[in-house]
Design a protein around this motif. Structure first.
Motif, PDB file in Angstrom:
ATOM      1  N   SER A  96       0.827  -1.489  -0.193  1.00 40.85           N
ATOM      2  CA  SER A  96       0.006  -0.777  -0.228  1.00 40.85           C
ATOM      3  C   SER A  96       1.210   1.277   0.015  1.00 40.85           C
ATOM      4  CB  SER A  96      -0.857   0.670   1.313  1.00 40.85           C
ATOM      5  OG  SER A  96      -1.777  -0.721   1.182  1.00 40.85           O
ATOM      6  N   VAL A  97       0.336   2.486  -0.671  1.00 42.13           N
ATOM      7  CA  VAL A  97       0.807   3.738  -0.959  1.00 42.13           C
ATOM      8  C   VAL A  97       0.620   4.735   0.197  1.00 42.13           C
ATOM      9  CG1 VAL A  97       1.825   5.570  -2.154  1.00 42.13           C
ATOM     10  CG2 VAL A  97       2.106   3.175  -2.820  1.00 42.13           C
ATOM     11  N   VAL A  98       1.246   5.253   0.805  1.00 40.43           N
ATOM     12  CA  VAL A  98       0.412   6.421   2.214  1.00 40.43           C
ATOM     13  C   VAL A  98       1.242   7.569   1.201  1.00 40.43           C
ATOM     14  CG1 VAL A  98      -0.237   7.020   4.321  1.00 40.43           C
ATOM     15  CG2 VAL A  98      -0.092   4.768   4.049  1.00 40.43           C
ATOM     16  N   GLU A  99       0.073   8.861   0.697  1.00 43.03           N
ATOM     17  CA  GLU A  99       0.480   9.944  -0.081  1.00 43.03           C
ATOM     18  C   GLU A  99       0.704  10.964   1.533  1.00 43.03           C
ATOM     19  OE1 GLU A  99      -0.619  13.685  -2.954  1.00 43.03           O
ATOM     20  OE2 GLU A  99      -1.719  10.855  -3.067  1.00 43.03           O
ATOM     21  N   LEU A 100       2.386  11.142   1.380  1.00 44.42           N
ATOM     22  CA  LEU A 100       2.703  11.920   2.817  1.00 44.42           C
ATOM     23  C   LEU A 100       2.497  13.942   1.746  1.00 44.42           C
ATOM     24  CD1 LEU A 100       5.502   9.973   4.146  1.00 44.42           C
ATOM     25  CD2 LEU A 100       2.847   9.907   4.682  1.00 44.42           C
ATOM     26  N   ASP A 101       2.514  14.481   2.965  1.00 40.55           N
ATOM     27  CA  ASP A 101       2.135  16.144   3.511  1.00 40.55           C
ATOM     28  C   ASP A 101       3.915  16.895   2.440  1.00 40.55           C
ATOM     29  OD1 ASP A 101       3.474  16.272   5.188  1.00 40.55           O
ATOM     30  OD2 ASP A 101       2.402  17.479   5.876  1.00 40.55           O
ATOM     31  N   GLY A 102       4.520  16.115   2.847  1.00 43.85           N
ATOM     32  CA  GLY A 102       6.313  16.496   2.319  1.00 43.85           C
ATOM     33  C   GLY A 102       6.038  16.330   0.804  1.00 43.85           C
ATOM     34  N   LEU A 103       7.111  16.549  -0.217  1.00 38.42           N
ATOM     35  CA  LEU A 103       6.864  17.144  -1.484  1.00 38.42           C
ATOM     36  C   LEU A 103       8.601  16.476  -1.891  1.00 38.42           C
ATOM     37  CD1 LEU A 103       5.799  20.732  -2.335  1.00 38.42           C
ATOM     38  CD2 LEU A 103       4.305  18.531  -2.480  1.00 38.42           C
ATOM     39  N   ALA A 104       8.761  16.107  -2.931  1.00 35.11           N
ATOM     40  CA  ALA A 104       9.888  15.644  -3.432  1.00 35.11           C
ATOM     41  C   ALA A 104      10.814  16.355  -3.450  1.00 35.11           C
ATOM     42  CB  ALA A 104       9.422  14.369  -5.184  1.00 35.11           C
ATOM     43  N   GLY A 105      11.638  16.400  -2.910  1.00 38.09           N
ATOM     44  CA  GLY A 105      12.692  17.339  -3.493  1.00 38.09           C
ATOM     45  C   GLY A 105      12.958  18.477  -1.683  1.00 38.09           C
ATOM     46  N   GLU A 106      11.948  18.346  -1.458  1.00 39.79           N
ATOM     47  CA  GLU A 106      11.886  19.227  -0.277  1.00 39.79           C
ATOM     48  C   GLU A 106      12.386  18.681   0.973  1.00 39.79           C
ATOM     49  OE1 GLU A 106       8.035  19.213   2.543  1.00 39.79           O
ATOM     50  OE2 GLU A 106       7.634  20.907   1.092  1.00 39.79           O
ATOM     51  N   PRO A 107      13.278  19.652   1.853  1.00 38.23           N
ATOM     52  CA  PRO A 107      13.818  19.768   2.627  1.00 38.23           C
ATOM     53  C   PRO A 107      13.024  18.078   4.195  1.00 38.23           C
ATOM     54  CG  PRO A 107      13.997  21.542   2.253  1.00 38.23           C
ATOM     55  CD  PRO A 107      13.180  21.211   1.875  1.00 38.23           C
ATOM     56  N   MET A 108      14.233  17.886   4.284  1.00 39.48           N
ATOM     57  CA  MET A 108      13.374  16.610   5.587  1.00 39.48           C
ATOM     58  C   MET A 108      13.510  17.373   6.904  1.00 39.48           C
ATOM     59  SD  MET A 108      12.405  13.878   4.399  1.00 39.48           S
ATOM     60  CE  MET A 108      12.549  13.817   2.550  1.00 39.48           C
ATOM     61  N   ASP A 109      12.313  16.869   7.707  1.00 42.30           N
ATOM     62  CA  ASP A 109      12.798  18.522   9.117  1.00 42.30           C
ATOM     63  C   ASP A 109      13.736  17.017  10.191  1.00 42.30           C
ATOM     64  OD1 ASP A 109      11.153  20.238   8.455  1.00 42.30           O
ATOM     65  OD2 ASP A 109       9.689  18.881   8.569  1.00 42.30           O
ATOM     66  N   VAL A 110      14.083  17.542  10.974  1.00 41.96           N
ATOM     67  CA  VAL A 110      15.211  16.995  11.945  1.00 41.96           C
ATOM     68  C   VAL A 110      14.865  17.320  13.611  1.00 41.96           C
ATOM     69  CG1 VAL A 110      16.878  16.750  12.890  1.00 41.96           C
ATOM     70  CG2 VAL A 110      16.539  16.990  10.237  1.00 41.96           C
ATOM     71  N   LEU A 111      13.709  16.683  13.742  1.00 44.03           N
ATOM     72  CA  LEU A 111      13.897  16.660  15.791  1.00 44.03           C
ATOM     73  C   LEU A 111      14.364  16.002  15.917  1.00 44.03           C
ATOM     74  CD1 LEU A 111      11.114  15.951  13.192  1.00 44.03           C
ATOM     75  CD2 LEU A 111       9.984  17.873  15.025  1.00 44.03           C
ATOM     76  N   VAL A 112      15.243  16.890  17.431  1.00 42.88           N
ATOM     77  CA  VAL A 112      14.746  16.424  18.659  1.00 42.88           C
ATOM     78  C   VAL A 112      13.700  15.924  19.650  1.00 42.88           C
ATOM     79  CG1 VAL A 112      16.764  16.105  20.551  1.00 42.88           C
ATOM     80  CG2 VAL A 112      17.558  16.459  18.289  1.00 42.88           C
ATOM     81  N   ASN A 113      13.538  14.958  20.277  1.00 44.07           N
ATOM     82  CA  ASN A 113      12.536  14.606  21.008  1.00 44.07           C
ATOM     83  C   ASN A 113      11.237  15.684  20.992  1.00 44.07           C
ATOM     84  OD1 ASN A 113      14.163  13.228  22.722  1.00 44.07           O
ATOM     85  ND2 ASN A 113      14.729  14.444  24.379  1.00 44.07           N
TER      86      ASN A 113
END
Length: 148
Positions: A96-113
């Protein structure tokens, strides 16, 4: 994502299957070392504020900081998010494929806690994923985002 939206599984598989030599890791590490060296040359301002405590506790701060350096934190890199109804969640199966709100080529978010601290781009070296940080969120910006 689907084939109708321009998703080409063969191009993704080809990009992931590319072999990366140890020279690429060495080049990435050398690049990081140059960046770390440049950052180390910037000296932080000291003694900006008057010591109002009447004691020499300001010199004890670095020792106290050492006590927390080994505390583990949860670092997460987030591709994107989506909301899904439980009915649809229960219908998911392998493939199954789940579509996310992030776009291809968009920076990824880095979270700490769970708190956003940086953004970066995905890198693949020797079949392992990593992230190259491209933007560090300043403490002022983090506070501003919390107030929204």
């Amino acid at each position: 994502m689907s084939d109708e939206q321009g998703f080409d599984p063969d191009s993704v598989a080809g990009a992931v299957d590319e072999e990366v030599s140890m020279d690429d890791w060495a080049a990435a590490m050398a690049e990081q070392e140059v960046a770390d060296t440049a950052a180390a040359e910037v000296k932080p301002a000291t003694n900006l504020f008057q010591d109002l405590s009447g004691s020499s506790q300001s010199q004890a701060v670095p020792q106290n900081l050492d006590m927390i350096l080994d505390i583990p934190v949860q670092l997460t890199v987030e591709l994107g998010r989506t909301k899904i109804a439980i009915r649809n969640l229960l219908q998911l199966a392998q493939g199954s494929v789940v579509e996310l709100d992030g776009l291809a080529g968009e920076p990824m978010d880095v979270l700490v806690n769970g708190c956003l601290i940086a953004q970066g781009e995905v890198v693949v070296v020797n079949d392992r994923f990593g992230i190259r940080l491209t933007d560090i969120i300043t403490p002022v910006e983090r506070i501003r985002r919390l107030q929204k």
